[in-house]
Design a protein around this motif. Structure first.
Motif, PDB file in Angstrom:
ATOM      1  N   GLY A 174     -21.645  58.639  41.547  1.00 51.84           N
ATOM      2  CA  GLY A 174     -23.043  58.861  41.882  1.00 51.84           C
ATOM      3  C   GLY A 174     -23.286  60.094  42.742  1.00 51.84           C
ATOM      4  N   TYR A 175     -22.246  60.552  43.410  1.00 54.08           N
ATOM      5  CA  TYR A 175     -22.401  61.705  44.297  1.00 54.08           C
ATOM      6  C   TYR A 175     -21.766  62.972  43.725  1.00 54.08           C
ATOM      7  CZ  TYR A 175     -23.796  58.403  47.957  1.00 54.08           C
ATOM      8  OH  TYR A 175     -24.446  57.442  48.678  1.00 54.08           O
ATOM      9  N   GLU A 208     -25.410  63.182  58.737  1.00 56.32           N
ATOM     10  CA  GLU A 208     -25.309  64.600  58.388  1.00 56.32           C
ATOM     11  C   GLU A 208     -24.056  64.964  57.616  1.00 56.32           C
ATOM     12  OE1 GLU A 208     -26.128  66.755  61.973  1.00 56.32           O
ATOM     13  OE2 GLU A 208     -28.278  66.301  61.855  1.00 56.32           O
ATOM     14  N   SER A 209     -23.071  64.052  57.581  1.00 56.66           N
ATOM     15  CA  SER A 209     -21.862  64.355  56.823  1.00 56.66           C
ATOM     16  C   SER A 209     -22.091  64.077  55.330  1.00 56.66           C
ATOM     17  CB  SER A 209     -20.711  63.487  57.328  1.00 56.66           C
ATOM     18  OG  SER A 209     -19.710  63.390  56.354  1.00 56.66           O
ATOM     19  N   ASP A 210     -21.434  64.870  54.479  1.00 55.12           N
ATOM     20  CA  ASP A 210     -21.559  64.665  53.029  1.00 55.12           C
ATOM     21  C   ASP A 210     -20.704  63.504  52.539  1.00 55.12           C
ATOM     22  OD1 ASP A 210     -23.366  66.654  52.550  1.00 55.12           O
ATOM     23  OD2 ASP A 210     -21.844  68.197  52.200  1.00 55.12           O
ATOM     24  N   VAL A 215     -19.097  60.899  54.733  1.00 53.40           N
ATOM     25  CA  VAL A 215     -18.952  59.676  55.534  1.00 53.40           C
ATOM     26  C   VAL A 215     -19.752  58.520  54.941  1.00 53.40           C
ATOM     27  CG1 VAL A 215     -19.396  58.606  57.779  1.00 53.40           C
ATOM     28  CG2 VAL A 215     -18.356  60.869  57.667  1.00 53.40           C
ATOM     29  N   PHE A 216     -21.034  58.756  54.633  1.00 49.62           N
ATOM     30  CA  PHE A 216     -21.883  57.684  54.117  1.00 49.62           C
ATOM     31  C   PHE A 216     -21.330  57.092  52.808  1.00 49.62           C
ATOM     32  CE2 PHE A 216     -25.578  55.645  52.260  1.00 49.62           C
ATOM     33  CZ  PHE A 216     -26.157  55.004  53.340  1.00 49.62           C
ATOM     34  N   PRO A 217     -21.019  57.946  51.798  1.00 54.23           N
ATOM     35  CA  PRO A 217     -20.439  57.379  50.562  1.00 54.23           C
ATOM     36  C   PRO A 217     -19.123  56.644  50.805  1.00 54.23           C
ATOM     37  CG  PRO A 217     -21.096  59.654  50.199  1.00 54.23           C
ATOM     38  CD  PRO A 217     -21.282  59.390  51.666  1.00 54.23           C
ATOM     39  N   SER A 218     -18.304  57.121  51.747  1.00 54.23           N
ATOM     40  CA  SER A 218     -17.026  56.445  52.015  1.00 54.23           C
ATOM     41  C   SER A 218     -17.249  55.059  52.608  1.00 54.23           C
ATOM     42  CB  SER A 218     -16.176  57.275  52.987  1.00 54.23           C
ATOM     43  OG  SER A 218     -15.947  58.546  52.444  1.00 54.23           O
ATOM     44  N   GLY A 272     -31.226  51.146  47.785  1.00 56.37           N
ATOM     45  CA  GLY A 272     -30.782  52.498  47.446  1.00 56.37           C
ATOM     46  C   GLY A 272     -31.786  53.271  46.597  1.00 56.37           C
ATOM     47  N   PHE A 273     -32.665  52.534  45.887  1.00 58.61           N
ATOM     48  CA  PHE A 273     -33.632  53.204  45.022  1.00 58.61           C
ATOM     49  C   PHE A 273     -34.968  53.426  45.720  1.00 58.61           C
ATOM     50  CE2 PHE A 273     -30.600  51.882  41.910  1.00 58.61           C
ATOM     51  CZ  PHE A 273     -30.644  52.888  40.970  1.00 58.61           C
ATOM     52  N   THR A 274     -35.158  52.781  46.879  1.00 56.19           N
ATOM     53  CA  THR A 274     -36.449  52.890  47.548  1.00 56.19           C
ATOM     54  C   THR A 274     -36.354  53.649  48.873  1.00 56.19           C
ATOM     55  OG1 THR A 274     -36.007  50.655  48.367  1.00 56.19           O
ATOM     56  CG2 THR A 274     -37.529  50.850  46.520  1.00 56.19           C
ATOM     57  N   THR A 275     -35.122  54.122  49.202  1.00 54.13           N
ATOM     58  CA  THR A 275     -34.983  54.968  50.386  1.00 54.13           C
ATOM     59  C   THR A 275     -34.550  56.340  49.910  1.00 54.13           C
ATOM     60  OG1 THR A 275     -32.709  54.206  50.619  1.00 54.13           O
ATOM     61  CG2 THR A 275     -34.352  53.126  51.987  1.00 54.13           C
ATOM     62  N   LEU A 276     -35.091  57.382  50.536  1.00 55.43           N
ATOM     63  CA  LEU A 276     -34.741  58.726  50.095  1.00 55.43           C
ATOM     64  C   LEU A 276     -33.338  59.058  50.512  1.00 55.43           C
ATOM     65  CD1 LEU A 276     -38.104  60.473  50.922  1.00 55.43           C
ATOM     66  CD2 LEU A 276     -37.171  59.987  48.649  1.00 55.43           C
ATOM     67  N   ARG A 277     -32.624  59.741  49.634  1.00 53.82           N
ATOM     68  CA  ARG A 277     -31.251  60.146  49.938  1.00 53.82           C
ATOM     69  C   ARG A 277     -31.251  61.144  51.076  1.00 53.82           C
ATOM     70  NH1 ARG A 277     -28.016  59.157  45.001  1.00 53.82           N
ATOM     71  NH2 ARG A 277     -27.933  56.911  45.185  1.00 53.82           N
TER      72      ARG A 277
END
Lengths: 170, 165
Positions: free
Chosen positions: A160-161, B21-23, B25-28, B160-165
């Motif tokens: 997804g990313y 702010e990290s690219d 950290v959140f996905p991990s 995840g679909f209703t909050t902005l990335r």
């Protein structure tokens, strides 16, 4: 070849439907996730039994008999919902290396599971004896399978990313 | 300090800023969250289906619950910690999201259902003879758990679909 597949799929009414209904993709993802909980839950219980951590009073034969059918159904749901997610955006997932890495990991997890269970079956006692302890090499494979499932989830989430590979359609 | 102030304070902490702010950290953290809740929910569904009477019928419900409880709790704790970290990244976004708030309500109800199971169902369940019929409360508890946790997954994915990335 991937490009022409994506172009064909993108021209079908299926893609048009999935694009136009804003509820469709989240709904498909919910079924995908629920099926993940079934497969990963079953894999965790069976492989942790093989390792010897839980369900030590249950034979591996009895456990696999209970979990085989739900796992196969859930894998079919994962394949179907996965295809729908590709159809929703045909130029995305299949043009990312991570998607193909995930497919390779999935193949490895399923293949190793089949091999491990076949090996244990050949071993006779270890498979059908409720109190059996499993030999170390088999236990190692069970741990490896659990790590593969974790890696499959990681790859799936990162698709997804991830950006497409160089030259992939935008 | 109001709830609003607390959320604003959390959003301004270095931990929150770092996650936001990290690219990677959140996905991990999301990956850890998904792995952990897949294991926890998988185990919970096995117990629920047994309580409802749809699966594992040859196992004593009491024994099955005991075998899977440590795995369920371990995975649940990891999923919760990862979830709290995800929340820490964007607390202002989440607290104004209806699906997030609904998910919290469903989680609380699932927790109440679990507490009720331990308080009122577990003892009668333990005294059911082998092959005997489980009390109706056990079936109700299993059904509620299945419904509530499915609801948690539904709301969680919709966040995840209703909050902005």
């Amino acid at each position: 070849m991937l490009e022409s597949f994506a172009a064909w799929l993108g021209g079908t009414p299926l893609t048009a439907f999935l694009e136009n209904q804003s509820w469709a993709v989240p709904t498909v993802q919910i079924f995908h996730i629920l099926a993940i909980t079934v497969v990963v839950g079953a894999a965790t219980i069976v492989n942790l039994r093989i390792v010897g951590v839980i369900e030590r009073g249950q034979s591996i034969a009895a456990l696999t008999a209970r979990f085989a059918a739900p796992s196969i159904v859930a894998l079919a749901v994962l394949a179907a919902t996965g295809f729908l997610l590709i159809a929703a955006e045909p130029t995305r997932a299949i043009f990312r290396y991570l998607f193909w890495a995930k497919m390779a990991l999935l193949l490895a997890a399923v293949g190793l599971t089949a091999g491990l269970l076949a090996g244990l079956k050949e071993g006779g006692g270890a498979f059908s004896d409720p109190a059996a302890r499993v030999a170390a090499p088999y236990r190692l494979v069970a741990v490896l399978i659990l790590l593969l499932w974790a890696a499959i989830i990681v790859a799936g989430r990162w698709i997804g990313y991830a950006e497409g590979w160089p030259g992939s359609p935008q | 300090m109001s709830v609003h102030d607390a959320i604003a304070w959390l959003q301004a902490t270095p931990l929150s800023t770092g996650i936001r702010e990290s690219d990677w950290v959140f996905p991990s953290i999301e990956c850890v969250h998904v792995i952990a809740f897949a294991v926890a929910l998988g185990a919970i569904f096995v117990v629920d289906l047994r309580l409802v009477g749809l699966a594992s019928r040859r196992r004593r419900a009491e024994d099955l619950t005991g075998q899977l409880l440590p795995l369920t709790w371990g995975a649940f704790v990891v999923a919760t910690i990862a979830g709290l970290l995800l929340f820490t990244g964007k607390p202002e976004t989440y607290t104004s999201n209806a699906f997030f708030l609904s998910k919290l309500v469903l989680l609380a109800l699932a927790g109440l259902n679990m507490a009720a199971f331990h308080l009122f169902v577990q003892k009668p369940l333990a005294s059911v003879p082998d092959g005997g019929r489980e009390p109706a409360t056990a079936r109700i508890s299993g059904f509620l758990s299945l419904a509530l946790w499915t609801g948690v997954v539904v709301c969680g994915r919709w966040i995840g679909f209703t909050t902005l990335r």
